[in-house]
Motif scaffolding. Sequence first.
Motif, PDB file in Angstrom:
ATOM      1  N   ASN A  76       0.812  -1.223   0.000  1.00  0.00           N
ATOM      2  CA  ASN A  76       0.000   0.000   0.000  1.00  0.00           C
ATOM      3  C   ASN A  76       0.848   1.278   0.000  1.00  0.00           C
ATOM      4  O   ASN A  76       0.326   2.362   0.166  1.00  0.00           O
ATOM      5  N   ASN A  77       2.174   1.145  -0.168  1.00  0.00           N
ATOM      6  CA  ASN A  77       3.107   2.278  -0.220  1.00  0.00           C
ATOM      7  C   ASN A  77       2.972   3.207   0.974  1.00  0.00           C
ATOM      8  O   ASN A  77       3.063   4.431   0.834  1.00  0.00           O
ATOM      9  N   ARG A  78       2.767   2.642   2.150  1.00  0.00           N
ATOM     10  CA  ARG A  78       2.670   3.423   3.386  1.00  0.00           C
ATOM     11  C   ARG A  78       3.526   2.759   4.451  1.00  0.00           C
ATOM     12  O   ARG A  78       4.021   1.652   4.281  1.00  0.00           O
ATOM     13  N   TRP A  79       3.697   3.478   5.544  1.00  0.00           N
ATOM     14  CA  TRP A  79       4.487   2.989   6.675  1.00  0.00           C
ATOM     15  C   TRP A  79       3.566   2.565   7.808  1.00  0.00           C
ATOM     16  O   TRP A  79       2.627   3.274   8.143  1.00  0.00           O
ATOM     17  N   CYS A  80       3.871   1.453   8.416  1.00  0.00           N
ATOM     18  CA  CYS A  80       3.142   0.970   9.587  1.00  0.00           C
ATOM     19  C   CYS A  80       3.869   1.481  10.819  1.00  0.00           C
ATOM     20  O   CYS A  80       5.060   1.234  11.003  1.00  0.00           O
ATOM     21  N   LYS A  81       3.176   2.235  11.679  1.00  0.00           N
ATOM     22  CA  LYS A  81       3.747   2.711  12.945  1.00  0.00           C
ATOM     23  C   LYS A  81       3.654   1.573  13.938  1.00  0.00           C
ATOM     24  O   LYS A  81       2.575   1.056  14.205  1.00  0.00           O
ATOM     25  N   ILE A  82       4.769   1.153  14.478  1.00  0.00           N
ATOM     26  CA  ILE A  82       4.798  -0.051  15.300  1.00  0.00           C
ATOM     27  C   ILE A  82       4.503   0.210  16.772  1.00  0.00           C
ATOM     28  O   ILE A  82       3.684  -0.460  17.362  1.00  0.00           O
ATOM     29  N   GLY A  83       5.154   1.176  17.399  1.00  0.00           N
ATOM     30  CA  GLY A  83       4.955   1.387  18.828  1.00  0.00           C
ATOM     31  C   GLY A  83       5.598   0.274  19.634  1.00  0.00           C
ATOM     32  O   GLY A  83       6.675  -0.193  19.326  1.00  0.00           O
ATOM     33  N   LEU A  84       4.903  -0.176  20.674  1.00  0.00           N
ATOM     34  CA  LEU A  84       5.441  -1.218  21.549  1.00  0.00           C
ATOM     35  C   LEU A  84       4.963  -2.602  21.129  1.00  0.00           C
ATOM     36  O   LEU A  84       4.744  -3.472  21.953  1.00  0.00           O
ATOM     37  N   LEU A  85       4.798  -2.810  19.846  1.00  0.00           N
ATOM     38  CA  LEU A  85       4.220  -4.063  19.364  1.00  0.00           C
ATOM     39  C   LEU A  85       5.244  -4.951  18.683  1.00  0.00           C
ATOM     40  O   LEU A  85       6.299  -4.500  18.262  1.00  0.00           O
ATOM     41  N   LYS A  86       4.868  -6.216  18.543  1.00  0.00           N
ATOM     42  CA  LYS A  86       5.594  -7.132  17.682  1.00  0.00           C
ATOM     43  C   LYS A  86       4.750  -7.254  16.420  1.00  0.00           C
ATOM     44  O   LYS A  86       3.597  -7.665  16.471  1.00  0.00           O
ATOM     45  N   ASP A 103       2.069   8.152   6.150  1.00  0.00           N
ATOM     46  CA  ASP A 103       2.649   8.353   4.821  1.00  0.00           C
ATOM     47  C   ASP A 103       4.169   8.342   4.798  1.00  0.00           C
ATOM     48  O   ASP A 103       4.771   7.980   3.802  1.00  0.00           O
ATOM     49  N   ASN A 104       4.814   8.758   5.884  1.00  0.00           N
ATOM     50  CA  ASN A 104       6.275   8.862   5.912  1.00  0.00           C
ATOM     51  C   ASN A 104       6.843   8.211   7.154  1.00  0.00           C
ATOM     52  O   ASN A 104       6.228   8.245   8.221  1.00  0.00           O
ATOM     53  N   ALA A 105       8.055   7.662   7.026  1.00  0.00           N
ATOM     54  CA  ALA A 105       8.766   7.156   8.190  1.00  0.00           C
ATOM     55  C   ALA A 105       9.026   8.331   9.131  1.00  0.00           C
ATOM     56  O   ALA A 105       9.403   9.411   8.689  1.00  0.00           O
ATOM     57  N   GLY A 106       8.789   8.146  10.397  1.00  0.00           N
ATOM     58  CA  GLY A 106       8.973   9.208  11.380  1.00  0.00           C
ATOM     59  C   GLY A 106       7.694   9.922  11.736  1.00  0.00           C
ATOM     60  O   GLY A 106       7.678  10.699  12.678  1.00  0.00           O
ATOM     61  N   ASP A 107       6.609   9.674  10.993  1.00  0.00           N
ATOM     62  CA  ASP A 107       5.327  10.306  11.316  1.00  0.00           C
ATOM     63  C   ASP A 107       4.658   9.567  12.477  1.00  0.00           C
ATOM     64  O   ASP A 107       4.738   8.346  12.572  1.00  0.00           O
ATOM     65  N   ALA A 108       4.000  10.321  13.322  1.00  0.00           N
ATOM     66  CA  ALA A 108       3.193   9.728  14.387  1.00  0.00           C
ATOM     67  C   ALA A 108       1.853   9.313  13.797  1.00  0.00           C
ATOM     68  O   ALA A 108       1.531   9.642  12.657  1.00  0.00           O
ATOM     69  N   CYS A 109       1.063   8.626  14.571  1.00  0.00           N
ATOM     70  CA  CYS A 109      -0.226   8.141  14.072  1.00  0.00           C
ATOM     71  C   CYS A 109      -1.154   9.274  13.652  1.00  0.00           C
ATOM     72  O   CYS A 109      -2.026   9.069  12.831  1.00  0.00           O
ATOM     73  N   ASN A 110      -0.973  10.459  14.178  1.00  0.00           N
ATOM     74  CA  ASN A 110      -1.804  11.586  13.754  1.00  0.00           C
ATOM     75  C   ASN A 110      -1.194  12.321  12.563  1.00  0.00           C
ATOM     76  O   ASN A 110      -1.575  13.430  12.258  1.00  0.00           O
ATOM     77  N   SER A 111      -0.202  11.702  11.911  1.00  0.00           N
ATOM     78  CA  SER A 111       0.480  12.201  10.703  1.00  0.00           C
ATOM     79  C   SER A 111       1.375  13.410  10.936  1.00  0.00           C
ATOM     80  O   SER A 111       1.820  14.026   9.990  1.00  0.00           O
ATOM     81  N   SER A 112       1.664  13.766  12.177  1.00  0.00           N
ATOM     82  CA  SER A 112       2.637  14.832  12.412  1.00  0.00           C
ATOM     83  C   SER A 112       4.002  14.187  12.616  1.00  0.00           C
ATOM     84  O   SER A 112       4.097  13.075  13.104  1.00  0.00           O
TER      85      SER A 112
END
Length: 140
Positions: A76-86, A103-112
Amino acid sequence: MTRTTRIIYTLLFLSISCLSTYASAMYWPWPLNGKVVNQSRLPVAVWDGEHGIYTLPAHSFSPKVLDIDHLYSSQNNRWCKIGLLKVQIDSKGNINQCECWVDNAGDACNSSPVVTEIKSSQAPKVAQAAQPASIPASSN
């Protein structure tokens, strides 16, 4: 307020300020860090604030010393934010247990941006994701 109390409050404030600044750039130690298990036959692109974007080899998992923050999905050409997950990538390349998509590496879940200095520009192309890993990963 006594002089001693003011000194204690000042030192406490400075300590908390330094720790909060340091905490934004440090990784969480195992078992609190983000972990990736790549069960697919292709390497996957990952991102963390300490190393930037690199690849995790096929049929491997991230070592305990790395705190992976984002995982790239070529589907899907997007980044998955992992957090404290496996997070696991199955044999077909599907990403399971994703906290949220950005959309970008380094973005938080709220896209900032999490850290604007480290934020990547564009997601890597599939050819980049297929390059050998720059950080050795443990194998199953």
